[in-house]
Design an enzyme around this catalytic site. Structure first.
Site, PDB file in Angstrom:
ATOM      1  N   CYS A 143       0.833  -1.212   0.000  1.00 45.45           N
ATOM      2  CA  CYS A 143       0.000   0.000   0.000  1.00 45.45           C
ATOM      3  C   CYS A 143       0.862   1.255   0.000  1.00 45.45           C
ATOM      4  O   CYS A 143       0.517   2.259  -0.643  1.00 45.45           O
ATOM      5  CB  CYS A 143      -0.933   0.008   1.205  1.00 45.45           C
ATOM      6  SG  CYS A 143      -2.153  -1.318   1.207  1.00 45.45           S
ATOM      7  N   ARG A 195      -8.131  -4.043  -3.033  1.00 46.64           N
ATOM      8  CA  ARG A 195      -7.548  -2.994  -3.870  1.00 46.64           C
ATOM      9  C   ARG A 195      -8.518  -2.708  -5.016  1.00 46.64           C
ATOM     10  O   ARG A 195      -8.381  -3.232  -6.118  1.00 46.64           O
ATOM     11  CB  ARG A 195      -6.182  -3.425  -4.404  1.00 46.64           C
ATOM     12  CG  ARG A 195      -5.173  -3.731  -3.327  1.00 46.64           C
ATOM     13  CD  ARG A 195      -3.780  -3.965  -3.894  1.00 46.64           C
ATOM     14  NE  ARG A 195      -2.937  -4.592  -2.891  1.00 46.64           N
ATOM     15  CZ  ARG A 195      -2.346  -3.945  -1.891  1.00 46.64           C
ATOM     16  NH1 ARG A 195      -2.483  -2.638  -1.796  1.00 46.64           N
ATOM     17  NH2 ARG A 195      -1.603  -4.586  -1.013  1.00 46.64           N
TER      18      ARG A 195
END
Length: 224
Positions: free
Chosen positions: A59, A136
């Site tokens: 991330c 995601r």
């Protein structure tokens, strides 16, 4: 003897995903730039994405790269908005750490969705993959608030920022010129001419100046 049969437990119904061509789910939430709603982005394109968790390596690489493409998106009239189910304090601490460790300032807001309300609205939670992290997901929302494209990635796979830009460019081109884009299209490539709707139009295709393969398959260059 009690012969009552207990009901078989059933798995919770999965959250419905937003639908392409339908209005994006409306929300209002706390973010790192103050309280924002979907309506605040009305009139502009929005790339709304979720990440699994703050202070995680993949991330972090994604946020560095989203920050890198943010100016290019802004030039196209596109805003960025992130989300995870972490707290606002976690978001603030993480973005400060990214600036300290990587020299990158995060210029876009991040939704603090600790109650998961927005994540559930957008189908960002994937219980079969993780019950504690958002996926995601990337949603491309047009100026009228309509969902135009969606991309989902597993937790282990970081996103391609070049693909995010490519999808934005394709949507802008197809809206402006009323065409379609072929596989692997990128700005400057030829586009697909919409299929003819009458026999007469089909017959005229060969002499219309297109890159002609057949009456149903024609390409052309576009000029902005």
């Amino acid at each position: 003897m009690d012969t009552t049969i207990a009901p078989t437990p059933t798995a919770p119904a999965p959250a419905a995903l937003p639908r392409l061509g339908a209005p994006a789910p409306v929300f209002e939430a706390e973010t790192t730039h103050g309280r924002l709603s979907l309506e605040d982005f009305r009139g502009r394109w929005l790339v709304f994405f979720s990440h699994p968790a703050d202070f995680t390596p993949v991330c972090t690489t994604e946020f560095v790269e989203f920050a890198r493409i943010a100016p290019a998106l802004r030039e196209r009239g596109v805003e960025l908005l992130g989300l995870s189910i972490d707290s606002i304090y976690s978001h603030i601490a993480w973005t400060q750490t990214i600036k300290e460790k990587f020299g990158v300032e995060i210029p876009f807001p991040i939704v603090a969705d600790s109650d998961r309300k927005v994540a559930e609205l957008y189908g960002m939670m994937m219980p079969d993959q993780s019950g504690t992290e958002t996926s995601r997901a990337v949603f491309f929302i047009d100026p009228a608030g309509i969902v135009r494209a969606m991309i989902y990635y597993p937790l282990t796979t970081g996103r391609s920022m070049e693909e995010v830009l490519r999808v934005v460019d394709a949507l802008l081109v197809t809206d402006k010129h009323k065409v379609a884009t072929p596989a692997n299209w990128k700005p400057g490539d030829k586009v697909i001419v919409p299929a003819p709707r009458t026999v007469e139009d089909a017959a005229a295709r060969k002499d219309a100046g297109y890159d002609y393969v057949d009456w149903w398959f024609c390409r052309t260059e576009i000029k902005d």
